[in-house]
Design a protein around this motif. Structure first.
Motif, PDB file in Angstrom:
ATOM      1  N   ASP A 232       0.853  -1.185   0.000  1.00  0.00           N
ATOM      2  CA  ASP A 232       0.000   0.000   0.000  1.00  0.00           C
ATOM      3  C   ASP A 232       0.893   1.241   0.000  1.00  0.00           C
ATOM      4  OD1 ASP A 232      -2.012   1.819   0.247  1.00  0.00           O
ATOM      5  OD2 ASP A 232      -2.701   1.166   2.213  1.00  0.00           O
ATOM      6  N   ASP A 233       0.700   2.118  -0.971  1.00  0.00           N
ATOM      7  CA  ASP A 233       1.601   3.257  -1.132  1.00  0.00           C
ATOM      8  C   ASP A 233       1.067   4.533  -0.482  1.00  0.00           C
ATOM      9  OD1 ASP A 233      -0.474   3.845  -2.816  1.00  0.00           O
ATOM     10  OD2 ASP A 233       0.755   4.213  -4.598  1.00  0.00           O
TER      11      ASP A 233
ATOM     12  N   LYS B 272       2.756   4.490   4.928  1.00  0.00           N
ATOM     13  CA  LYS B 272       2.534   3.484   3.893  1.00  0.00           C
ATOM     14  C   LYS B 272       3.276   2.205   4.265  1.00  0.00           C
ATOM     15  CE  LYS B 272       6.509   4.839   1.033  1.00  0.00           C
ATOM     16  NZ  LYS B 272       6.948   5.323  -0.296  1.00  0.00           N
ATOM     17  N   GLU B 273       3.078   1.154   3.474  1.00  0.00           N
ATOM     18  CA  GLU B 273       3.748  -0.121   3.731  1.00  0.00           C
ATOM     19  C   GLU B 273       5.155  -0.125   3.137  1.00  0.00           C
ATOM     20  OE1 GLU B 273       0.026  -3.258   3.957  1.00  0.00           O
ATOM     21  OE2 GLU B 273       1.171  -3.101   2.099  1.00  0.00           O
ATOM     22  N   TYR B 274       6.091  -0.673   3.918  1.00  0.00           N
ATOM     23  CA  TYR B 274       7.461  -0.845   3.459  1.00  0.00           C
ATOM     24  C   TYR B 274       7.799  -2.334   3.468  1.00  0.00           C
ATOM     25  CZ  TYR B 274       8.060   4.139   4.461  1.00  0.00           C
ATOM     26  OH  TYR B 274       7.924   5.510   4.500  1.00  0.00           O
ATOM     27  N   VAL B 275       8.651  -2.738   2.558  1.00  0.00           N
ATOM     28  CA  VAL B 275       9.197  -4.090   2.595  1.00  0.00           C
ATOM     29  C   VAL B 275      10.462  -4.038   3.439  1.00  0.00           C
ATOM     30  CG1 VAL B 275      10.111  -6.011   1.252  1.00  0.00           C
ATOM     31  CG2 VAL B 275       8.239  -4.603   0.331  1.00  0.00           C
TER      32      VAL B 275
ATOM     33  N   ALA C 232       5.794  -3.545   6.501  1.00  0.00           N
ATOM     34  CA  ALA C 232       5.873  -2.770   7.741  1.00  0.00           C
ATOM     35  C   ALA C 232       5.247  -1.389   7.565  1.00  0.00           C
ATOM     36  CB  ALA C 232       7.326  -2.618   8.173  1.00  0.00           C
ATOM     37  N   ARG C 233       4.561  -0.960   8.609  1.00  0.00           N
ATOM     38  CA  ARG C 233       4.076   0.416   8.718  1.00  0.00           C
ATOM     39  C   ARG C 233       4.567   0.986  10.044  1.00  0.00           C
ATOM     40  NH1 ARG C 233      -0.690   1.640   5.453  1.00  0.00           N
ATOM     41  NH2 ARG C 233      -1.582  -0.227   4.493  1.00  0.00           N
ATOM     42  N   ALA C 234       5.113   2.194  10.023  1.00  0.00           N
ATOM     43  CA  ALA C 234       5.410   2.913  11.256  1.00  0.00           C
ATOM     44  C   ALA C 234       4.161   3.683  11.665  1.00  0.00           C
ATOM     45  CB  ALA C 234       6.575   3.861  11.064  1.00  0.00           C
TER      46      ALA C 234
ATOM     47  N   ILE D 284       4.020  -1.647  12.812  1.00  0.00           N
ATOM     48  CA  ILE D 284       2.963  -2.610  12.536  1.00  0.00           C
ATOM     49  C   ILE D 284       3.423  -3.518  11.410  1.00  0.00           C
ATOM     50  CG2 ILE D 284       0.546  -2.940  11.891  1.00  0.00           C
ATOM     51  CD1 ILE D 284       0.037  -0.039  12.765  1.00  0.00           C
ATOM     52  N   ALA D 285       3.387  -4.833  11.645  1.00  0.00           N
ATOM     53  CA  ALA D 285       3.696  -5.814  10.607  1.00  0.00           C
ATOM     54  C   ALA D 285       2.387  -6.303  10.015  1.00  0.00           C
ATOM     55  CB  ALA D 285       4.474  -6.985  11.191  1.00  0.00           C
TER      56      ALA D 285
END
Length: 340
Positions: free
Chosen positions: A32-33, A65-68, A91-93, A130-131
């Motif tokens: 998710d961007d 947003k989501e990070y790998v 991952a999301r912070a 958040i994973a």
């Protein structure tokens, strides 16, 4: 044709029994961007119309947003701090600023009420990670909350001026509040979709259990619960966001195609070892009451989403939290979220 039918039958069976694979192929495509900004407001006025106990909470949260993780070194390092990090998780912070306030049954009494809940405020910031599994059916969150209780929390100022602005009852007992104390809580929350099925008319139903813990001088507890949802698309989140202590939800929201909605009902409980708002200050004499070890929540509500906007309402019933409490609590929670 028969080959195709066999394929879909096998695929449906796998989806029904899997604990880790979710129903949405769309959610698996790309990270998710967009991040999510959420404003949460919880108040007994939205529930039973009372003015007592957990009487108000406000919280603003930004979730990225989501990070790998393997492609982002700082996130990858933080990912090692979360137990049972799911394979392939994104991952999301998340960052928050909030304030909670607690009052006794009768706020018109200026005297100390020894068998009633003490006045208390909690002003805090939080940050964590958040994973989220690739198919968005599992979430693991680790969050650290840091702040202050007591007069420095500003709860007296907030309630006094809010009540004056709307001509509500003047709170007269804040001189008896819990004293200043810096505080922290380390919170872990796990949610995993166990089952989902279509029920016709373009709607699905799912079951999302949860478990977690908090550790700190503000709150120490073990928690568990379960959420049932019915709606059009159940892949955009895992439940409505809430202010702790509560049943967990999603501080983020994924993309929806036009209008989306679901109803939900949840039940959960906590085994409480420490609650500063009932136990009083850690190293100072302060007002206190004898807390109950087991506390339960029931909640139900509606979540609606249109494109990047989400609006939720939750009605909560909370069991008695201390031994001399006369009745259960009922309050409401409203949240507005925007993806950008």
């Amino acid at each position: 044709m028969r080959t195709a039918l066999k394929y879909w039958a096998v695929a449906g069976t796998i989806m029904a029994v899997s604990l880790c694979d979710g129903p949405s192929a769309v959610a698996q495509d790309m990270p998710d961007d967009k991040g999510t900004l959420s404003l949460m407001l919880e108040n007994d006025l939205f529930g039973a119309g009372t003015d007592r106990h957990f009487t108000n909470g406000i919280k603003i949260t930004y979730t990225t947003k989501e990070y790998v993780p393997l492609e982002n070194e700082p996130v990858s390092f933080m990912a090692r701090l979360i137990p049972f990090w799911p394979n392939g998780a994104r991952a999301r912070a998340t960052y928050s600023l909030g304030q909670n306030m607690y009052t006794p049954d009768d706020i018109s009494d200026p005297n100390l009420r020894p068998n009633d809940r003490p006045y208390a405020g909690w002003l805090y910031v939080s940050g964590g990670l958040i994973a989220v599994s690739p198919n968005a059916d599992r979430s693991d969150a680790m969050v650290l909350e840091l702040g202050v209780v007591g007069p420095s929390s500003g709860a007296e100022y907030t309630q006094t001026h809010w009540h004056a602005a709307f001509d509500f009852q003047e709170p007269r007992g804040w001189d008896n509040q819990i004293k200043d104390e810096p505080g922290f809580s380390l919170v872990y929350e796990h949610q995993r979709k166990w089952w989902e099925s279509g029920v016709g008319l373009g709607m699905n139903v799912d079951v999302v259990p949860n478990a977690g813990f908090a550790l700190g001088n503000i709150a120490t507890y073990l928690s568990s619960g379960i959420t049932f949802r019915l709606g059009k698309d159940l892949t955009t989140d895992l439940g409505p966001p809430r202010i702790r202590p509560s049943l967990p939800g999603s501080a983020y929201v994924r993309e929806a195609d036009g209008f989306n909605w679901y109803t939900f009902a949840s039940i959960g409980g906590r085994a409480v070892a420490r609650n500063i708002f009932l136990d009083g200050n850690t190293f100072k004499d302060s007002p206190r009451v004898d807390k109950k070890i087991l506390v339960g929540d029931m909640q139900a509500g509606l979540a609606m989403q249109y494109d990047d906007w989400r609006l939720t309402y939750t009605y909560i019933i909370r069991s008695k939290e201390y031994k001399t409490q006369e009745s259960i609590d009922k309050f409401g929670a409203i949240s507005v979220s925007y993806r950008f």
